[in-house]
Design a protein around this motif. Structure first.
Motif, PDB file in Angstrom:
ATOM      1  N   VAL A  25      -0.922  -3.331   7.330  1.00  7.84           N
ATOM      2  CA  VAL A  25       0.423  -3.352   6.757  1.00  7.84           C
ATOM      3  C   VAL A  25       1.368  -2.423   7.490  1.00  7.84           C
ATOM      4  N   SER A  77       0.252 -13.092   3.842  1.00 11.61           N
ATOM      5  CA  SER A  77      -0.030 -11.658   3.741  1.00 11.61           C
ATOM      6  C   SER A  77      -0.373 -11.086   5.114  1.00 11.61           C
ATOM      7  N   HIS A  78      -0.578  -9.778   5.150  1.00  8.06           N
ATOM      8  CA  HIS A  78      -0.906  -9.083   6.399  1.00  8.06           C
ATOM      9  C   HIS A  78      -2.374  -9.229   6.785  1.00  8.06           C
ATOM     10  N   GLY A 129      -1.779  -7.236  -2.126  1.00  7.42           N
ATOM     11  CA  GLY A 129      -1.284  -6.084  -1.394  1.00  7.42           C
ATOM     12  C   GLY A 129      -2.300  -4.960  -1.311  1.00  7.42           C
ATOM     13  N   ALA A 133      -3.563  -3.808   2.404  1.00  8.91           N
ATOM     14  CA  ALA A 133      -3.380  -2.432   2.878  1.00  8.91           C
ATOM     15  C   ALA A 133      -4.676  -1.628   2.837  1.00  8.91           C
ATOM     16  N   GLU A 185       3.374   0.871  -2.637  1.00 12.43           N
ATOM     17  CA  GLU A 185       3.230  -0.035  -1.514  1.00 12.43           C
ATOM     18  C   GLU A 185       2.841  -1.428  -1.992  1.00 12.43           C
ATOM     19  N   SER A 186       1.952  -1.503  -2.981  1.00 11.11           N
ATOM     20  CA  SER A 186       1.552  -2.812  -3.497  1.00 11.11           C
ATOM     21  C   SER A 186       2.679  -3.478  -4.284  1.00 11.11           C
ATOM     22  N   ARG A 188       5.774  -3.227  -3.415  1.00  9.11           N
ATOM     23  CA  ARG A 188       6.616  -3.756  -2.323  1.00  9.11           C
ATOM     24  C   ARG A 188       6.009  -5.028  -1.749  1.00  9.11           C
ATOM     25  N   LEU A 189       4.686  -5.009  -1.549  1.00  8.94           N
ATOM     26  CA  LEU A 189       4.019  -6.180  -0.985  1.00  8.94           C
ATOM     27  C   LEU A 189       4.002  -7.345  -1.976  1.00  8.94           C
ATOM     28  N   GLU A 192       7.304  -8.934  -1.641  1.00  8.69           N
ATOM     29  CA  GLU A 192       7.410  -9.635  -0.351  1.00  8.69           C
ATOM     30  C   GLU A 192       6.619 -10.941  -0.375  1.00  8.69           C
ATOM     31  N   TYR A 193       5.364 -10.875  -0.789  1.00  6.87           N
ATOM     32  CA  TYR A 193       4.511 -12.057  -0.721  1.00  6.87           C
ATOM     33  C   TYR A 193       4.973 -13.151  -1.701  1.00  6.87           C
TER      34      TYR A 193
END
Length: 483
Positions: A25, A77-78, A129, A133, A185-186, A188-189, A192-193
């Motif tokens: 990430v 996802s990343h 997420g 990450a 962070e999760s 945010r992800l 995003e996702y």
């Protein structure tokens, strides 16, 4: 030693080999404790323990829904290279959690509290997420997954107090705990996702409000992604802003919410505890499907799962487990159990329990204490044959404490009996019932028209993500309770 204990030991070995890897990430170097291959293997090994603890929720349409949506989101996802597995587990607890390597679980309890697909998608993205990450890998140093084996398997251990903790925390031992930065962070992800596959991520923020109300209403613990690390009010504002930014970035002028289609999907969902899997009432455990009952010692905590029923006093110095025992005969079942747990027989006798053939066995196991002193674990097990099954009820304590708990053990075991009471045999679970409002009114008035008891109105309002004073227009779908 059980398979799950072996997993825990393997994990401990892995923790000895630190290595640096690029975070998928952030692109930065992270100190991680296992390779991606080891991470995937650990998730795959631990998945059966989670399923044994909870059981899969029996609804193919819902299972297909979460897998399809999960795969679509994982693809953006990343870490799209992972073979993600998404499952709905049969628990009333409101939670979602992830294991290393892409194993993600939603309880039916959390599905009941979503009011549209966008809320579901936001939480799904949050859990992906954590995997993307590698948060769960970082948290592995706390040996959280080792506790899966403790709860999911019948482990004979001198550390009985750990079960007392598990009972007081509900099912919290299975949920990895993440720190403030990981949760943000999760979040945010998740935005995003879910935005990237077309959902309105602002609904994820609204779901935070539902969970806050749920916690305030009954004091139950809330999921990790709503834990008190970051301030919930701040997270609500942050997620809303992130959702706005992603809509602008993706030019997402019409984002999906899909309220009605989601509500139709969960119509009939089991809500709360499912009595068909066994239930406790008036200090007794009843199992309508298997048609047996037995008393629980007064003031003992208890925990039910698809593979066993556990009981323990608050001091944690003893434990009782009821499980199915392998073997065609009582003697064969006893021998397999003795071998499995390295028990040495002290005494054994054939008997009957309320007319059912039984075998009572006292046996010991040597344990190496932390001070390198050997202490003896003593067990009393009643093997009872009934209905084509052999049931094992095992009471466990140290040899020094055994006599203090012997009466409690025998009272439960010798009062195992056939369940015949019609009201217990016919007990049905409560379910979500989705209805379309035929006449505009306040939510409270609608509940009154549907004979919802006053003491449950606030609970149902939270389930709908509404206030009792909210005006509900004709044609709106809402959730009610039904048997």
């Amino acid at each position: 030693m059980t398979k799950h204990t072996s997993i825990a030991l393997a994990t401990a070995v892995l923790l000895m080999f630190n290595s640096c890897a690029t975070n998928p990430v952030t692109g930065k170097k992270d100190l991680v404790l296992m390779s991606e291959e080891q991470e995937i293997a650990l998730g795959k090994q631990s998945d059966p323990a989670v399923l044994a603890q909870f059981g899969l929720y029996d609804n193919q349409q819902l299972q297909k829904f979460i897998q399809t949506k999960g795969e679509a989101m994982a693809a953006v996802s990343h870490r799209s290279n992972l073979n993600y597995q998404f499952r709905i587990v049969d628990s009333p607890v409101v939670n979602a959690f992830a294991l290393p390597g892409g194993y993600i679980y939603f309880t039916r309890g959390i599905l009941a509290h979503f009011n549209n697909e966008a809320q579901f998608a936001g939480v799904l993205g949050h859990e992906i997420g954590h995997v993307a990450a590698r948060h769960s890998v970082q948290q592995q140093t706390k040996a959280t997954l080792a506790q899966v084996g403790l709860i999911a398997g019948m482990i004979i251990s001198p550390e009985f107090a750990q079960f007392g903790d598990a009972a007081s925390q509900g099912l919290g031992l299975l949920f990895l705990k993440f720190g403030r930065d990981d949760e943000r962070e999760s979040d945010r992800l998740g935005v995003e996702y879910s935005s990237k596959i077309g959902y309105d991520a602002e609904e994820m923020a609204d779901f935070f409000l539902t969970l806050n109300r749920l916690q305030s209403q009954n004091g139950q613990s809330i999921p990790d992604f709503m834990s008190t690390h970051p301030n919930p009010a701040d997270r609500y504002e942050t997620v809303n802003q992130l959702a706005f930014d992603w809509k602008k970035k993706l030019n997402l002028t019409v984002a999906d919410i899909n309220r009605n289609s989601y509500l139709k999907l969960i119509d009939g969902l089991v809500y709360g505890e499912d009595p068909r899997q066994g239930f406790v009432e008036n200090n007794s455990f009843y199992h309508p499907e298997l048609k047996f009952k037995f008393p629980i010692p007064a003031n003992w905590q208890h925990q039910n799962s698809p593979i066993q029923f556990q009981m323990a006093p608050k001091d944690g110095k003893a434990i009782m487990n009821l499980t199915l025992a392998p073997g065609e005969t009582l003697e064969a079942a006893a021998q397999q159990t003795l071998k499995q747990y390295s028990l040495q027989v002290v005494d054994s006798k054939s008997t009957t329990v309320n007319g059912l053939p039984a075998l009572a066995v006292i046996a010991d196991q040597q344990q190496q204490a932390q001070q390198q002193q050997t202490q003896v674990i003593r067990t009393l097990t009643y093997f009872i044959k009934y209905g084509g099954n052999i049931y094992s009820i095992m009471g466990i304590s140290t040899a020094n404490d055994f006599n203090n708990y012997l009466q409690s053990f025998t009272n439960t075991m010798e009062n195992f009996s056939v369940l015949t009471e019609p009201d217990k045999l016919n007990r049905q679970p409560e379910r979500i019932k989705v209805e379309t409002v035929s006449q505009a009114a306040t939510l409270s008035q609608i509940f009154q028209r549907n004979n919802i008891k006053e003491d449950r109105m606030q609970e149902l309002a939270i389930l709908n993500g509404m206030e009792l004073s909210d005006r509900v227009e004709k044609g709106t779908m809402i959730k009610l309770f039904s048997k």
